[in-house]
Design an enzyme around this catalytic site. Sequence first.
Site, mmCIF file in Angstrom:
data_model
loop_
_atom_site.group_PDB
_atom_site.id
_atom_site.type_symbol
_atom_site.label_atom_id
_atom_site.label_comp_id
_atom_site.label_asym_id
_atom_site.label_seq_id
_atom_site.Cartn_x
_atom_site.Cartn_y
_atom_site.Cartn_z
ATOM 1 C CD GLU A 12 -3.643 -5.602 4.335
ATOM 2 O OE1 GLU A 12 -4.338 -4.979 4.485
ATOM 3 O OE2 GLU A 12 -2.354 -5.603 4.442
ATOM 4 C CD GLU A 63 -3.112 -1.014 2.262
ATOM 5 O OE1 GLU A 63 -2.756 -0.175 3.206
ATOM 6 O OE2 GLU A 63 -4.169 -1.548 2.234
HETATM 7 C C1 8VR Z 1 -4.423 -1.950 5.567
HETATM 8 C C2 8VR Z 1 -2.698 -2.338 6.127
HETATM 9 C C3 8VR Z 1 -2.930 -2.960 7.166
HETATM 10 C C4 8VR Z 1 -4.003 -2.772 8.216
HETATM 11 C C5 8VR Z 1 -5.311 -2.989 7.385
HETATM 12 C C6 8VR Z 1 -6.590 -2.501 8.487
HETATM 13 C C7 8VR Z 1 -5.083 -0.997 9.430
HETATM 14 C C8 8VR Z 1 -5.051 -0.979 10.730
HETATM 15 C C9 8VR Z 1 -4.950 0.617 9.150
HETATM 16 O O1 8VR Z 1 -4.371 -0.786 5.127
HETATM 17 O O2 8VR Z 1 -2.065 -2.876 5.182
HETATM 18 O O3 8VR Z 1 -1.770 -2.988 8.084
HETATM 19 O O4 8VR Z 1 -3.951 -1.681 8.814
HETATM 20 O O5 8VR Z 1 -5.126 -2.176 6.454
HETATM 21 O O6 8VR Z 1 -6.362 -1.233 9.018
HETATM 22 O O7 8VR Z 1 -6.049 -0.747 11.457
HETATM 23 O O8 8VR Z 1 -3.853 -1.120 11.291
#
Ligand code: 8VR
Length: 468
Positions: A373, A163
């Site tokens: 994801e 990301e």
């Molecule tokens: C993604 C990231 C992951 C997670 C998930 C869920 C957050 C979190 C912002 O953008 O790759 O690391 O990060 O989303 O949301 O809550 O930690």
Amino acid sequence: MRFPKDFLFGAASAAYQVEGAFDEDGKGLSNWDVFSKIEGKTLNGTTGDVAVDHYHRFKEDIKLMAEMGLESYRFSVSWTRIFPHNDGKVNQKGLDFYNQLIDECLSYGIVPFVTLYHWDLPQYLEEQGGWCHKGTIDAFLRYAEVCFQAFGDRVKHWITFNETIVFTRLGYMTGAHPPGIRQCQEKFFQAIHNVMVSHAKTVLLYKALKQYGEIGITHVLAPAFPADERESSKKAAAHANYFETAFFYDPVLKGEYPQYCLDILKERKVMFEITEEEQELLRKAVPFNDFMGLNYYQPKRVILIEGESDTDLSRAASTGGVGQVSFDGVYQTVKLDDRRYTKWGWEVSPEGFLSGLQQLKENYGDIKLYITENGLGDVDPVIEGEIMDIPRIKYIEEHLAVVKKAIAGGIHLKGYFAWSAIDLLSWLNGYEKQYGFIYVDHENNLERKKKASFYWYQQVIASRGEAL
Ligand code: 8VR
């Protein structure tokens, strides 16, 4: 319909969010180890010092994943376990840890998917200018090479970056992530470009090593749609799709940035450097990029900001919150009355997922895709000691149904990784926001417990999706 035999059912995590042991066995400090200790940066001051202690409990965790039937585990390597200091020396103990983790996965037949960069940059590189500094590209390449050489005999699936849009935007525009810089478009675009160059170089390096595995990058999939019927909202959506999707997908899949964006940036005098040589590199790497990893959580419903734009870009604290103003103050995401939202204000939209996948196919052709994801952040209900995360089951079920449909419709989708395998530390939201199939009891020595979704995913995998 059952999912194809070679389709992988997986789950994911990231080093900083699960490992802990932030200074053990020679590990150096990452930008997150430092940033999370600055007052007010994270919810209740949570840090990854311990996280969910995956570093010490990975055997127990992998065993649970195996019991769930997981076919693949996506995890990331912590760069500062491998290169702790700014002296170019490799820390053998860091390599040992990932060797054990990989072997543990393989002993159960779990395929390791390794992300090289999931946001935890060595602090010494951050101090030299982080992703805006060209030296970081060389350091990344060296790090990638050491990982390929140490793990490549067993790891056949590599993701370079996770990301890019998130860590660059939050790092240089909203300031919510390290290095905590606000509203600096030059740095934002320079960092993106340096990451794209690093990706291209790493892909070429990997191919030169002839390890015969596959390599790709993970991007956010967040298609923008006009929030209403107005022409201005349609314009906002097109603009958003250029800057938030095409600007990241084009350099990887077409070898260049969209002209629409370059023209606008030039007009606005946002100066960042792309050399001829770098441009050539991006083009050269295109055919060697084996797949795209997609992280899908939600689409964007956008409107144009008319008149004076709201310049407080840090308004939405989390990475995805509704209400977020675009990096350039041109458009903003809005909440619609007739849509479903999570407790953190993320829209739940399997339809948006399907159209996002279809748009990708239209724009880039038949590329190989993995959902790297997807999942629901929630405060899970506990009923008589059982973690009844029924909303998570529903969320994943709806999104897996889209995956099924997409495959049936000819989209080249080879795997699905739920976020996350185990409850973990949210970058900014502490431990309150849970995503896992496996619960971690923070009141009770971080004890692991299987959630309702654990048993459900187990059935889905065992029946290859027929149970859906
Ligand atoms: C993604 C990231 C992951 C997670 C998930 C869920 C957050 C979190 C912002 O953008 O790759 O690391 O990060 O989303 O949301 O809550 O930690």
